[in-house]
Enzyme design. Structure first.
Site, PDB file in Angstrom:
ATOM      1  N   ARG A  34       0.843  -1.186   0.000  1.00 15.75           N
ATOM      2  CA  ARG A  34       0.000   0.000   0.000  1.00 15.75           C
ATOM      3  C   ARG A  34       0.873   1.228   0.000  1.00 15.75           C
ATOM      4  O   ARG A  34       1.710   1.379   0.875  1.00 15.75           O
ATOM      5  CB  ARG A  34      -0.823   0.033   1.295  1.00 15.75           C
ATOM      6  CG  ARG A  34      -2.141  -0.537   1.176  1.00 15.75           C
ATOM      7  CD  ARG A  34      -3.085  -0.151   2.272  1.00 15.75           C
ATOM      8  NE  ARG A  34      -2.574   0.248   3.576  1.00 15.75           N
ATOM      9  CZ  ARG A  34      -3.366   0.618   4.563  1.00 15.75           C
ATOM     10  NH1 ARG A  34      -4.669   0.661   4.391  1.00 15.75           N
ATOM     11  NH2 ARG A  34      -2.876   0.958   5.726  1.00 15.75           N
ATOM     12  N   THR A  62      -1.154   7.483  -0.596  1.00 10.07           N
ATOM     13  CA  THR A  62      -2.445   7.377  -1.293  1.00 10.07           C
ATOM     14  C   THR A  62      -3.279   6.203  -0.797  1.00 10.07           C
ATOM     15  O   THR A  62      -4.476   6.114  -1.074  1.00 10.07           O
ATOM     16  CB  THR A  62      -2.214   7.173  -2.802  1.00 10.07           C
ATOM     17  OG1 THR A  62      -1.562   5.899  -2.976  1.00 10.07           O
ATOM     18  CG2 THR A  62      -1.334   8.265  -3.386  1.00 10.07           C
ATOM     19  N   ASP A  73       0.314  -3.260  12.177  1.00  9.34           N
ATOM     20  CA  ASP A  73       0.816  -3.591  10.843  1.00  9.34           C
ATOM     21  C   ASP A  73       1.139  -5.089  10.785  1.00  9.34           C
ATOM     22  O   ASP A  73       2.082  -5.567  11.418  1.00  9.34           O
ATOM     23  CB  ASP A  73       2.073  -2.768  10.539  1.00  9.34           C
ATOM     24  CG  ASP A  73       2.508  -2.924   9.095  1.00  9.34           C
ATOM     25  OD1 ASP A  73       2.622  -1.925   8.380  1.00  9.34           O
ATOM     26  OD2 ASP A  73       2.743  -4.091   8.666  1.00  9.34           O
ATOM     27  N   ASP A  92       4.717  -6.164   9.545  1.00 15.34           N
ATOM     28  CA  ASP A  92       5.776  -5.853  10.514  1.00 15.34           C
ATOM     29  C   ASP A  92       5.709  -6.783  11.718  1.00 15.34           C
ATOM     30  O   ASP A  92       6.734  -7.241  12.222  1.00 15.34           O
ATOM     31  CB  ASP A  92       5.661  -4.391  10.973  1.00 15.34           C
ATOM     32  CG  ASP A  92       6.156  -3.428   9.911  1.00 15.34           C
ATOM     33  OD1 ASP A  92       6.925  -3.853   9.029  1.00 15.34           O
ATOM     34  OD2 ASP A  92       5.771  -2.252   9.962  1.00 15.34           O
TER      35      ASP A  92
END
Ligand code: PRP
Ligand code: URA
Length: 209
Positions: free
Chosen positions: A104, A108, A200, A203
């Protein structure tokens, strides 16, 4: 519209809570995602067609049931989807595995594709796109479109946690795709993260950051 199934088995929900916990370390996070993926694979395969199969037990001949030749493919969305593959393969070892690399764009939030590698017979398989997070839905919609552009027609989506926005995006853009999740959370925050979510996924899975 694609059907949304929430896999609400108590064991899945229990383990999902530990996955969410920010105190859960990388090793345990990975193990828990693997375990939940195995359990969710039961839900995804629930409606596979069966056919009769003769079997001789030590006592008598009988007619059992076997899965009627429906071939599966797993398509993890890199990176975080990789963490769900082995858990599913424990139940479906004959499944082939393709890969779609997407990230991603942090500004944006649009998906950027950087890698696609699919089994040569992908168009004949029921493909399960796997990714722990369905946030805006941009990545999942792009992954499904990538498969459709290559002629694949039987596609389902499996995620751990979805935001309502992501579910709607997939249902709007790909109404033929059924969605399996362990939870639908409250919302997205201003950075496109699922609230409460788990942070995340990539991660936490790989110990980066
Ligand atoms: C995460 C996640 C999904 C995507 C979901 O990947 O694994 O692929 O975000 O967000 P969306 O629904 O808004 O598209 P990320 O882009 O962080 O890449 P990574 O797995 O390589 O860390
Ligand atoms: N990607 C993640 O890894 N987590 C989110 O909450 C949203 C997108």
């Amino acid at each position: 519209m694609g059907k949304l199934t929430i896999c609400d088995h108590p064991l899945i929900q229990h383990k999902l809570t530990h996955i969410r916990d920010k105190q859960t370390n990388t090793k345990n996070f990975r193990e828990l995602v693997d375990e939940v993926a195995t359990m969710m694979a039961y839900e995804i395969t629930r409606n596979l067609p069966l056919e009769p199969a003769p079997v001789s037990t030590p006592v008598a001949d009988a007619v059992g049931k076997v899965i009627a030749g429906r071939k599966l493919g797993l398509v993890p969305v890199l990176r975080a989807g990789l963490g769900m593959v082995d858990g599913i393969l424990k139940l479906i070892p004959a499944a082939k595995v393709g890969h779609i690399g997407l990230y991603r764009d942090p500004d944006t939030l649009s998906p950027v594709e950087y890698y696609v590698n699919l089994p040569t017979d992908a168009t004949e398989r029921l493909l399960v796109v796997v990714d722990p997070m369905l946030a805006t839905g941009g990545s999942a919609c792009a992954a499904v479109q990538t498969l459709k552009d290559r002629g694949c027609t039987q596609i389902v989506l499996m995620c751990l946690i979805a935001a309502p926005e992501g579910v709607k995006a997939v249902q709007d853009k790909h109404p033929d795709v059924d969605i399996f999740v362990a939870a639908v959370d409250e919302k997205l925050n201003e950075h496109g993260y699922i609230v409460p979510g788990l942070g995340d996924a990539g991660d936490r899975m790989f110990g980066t950051k």
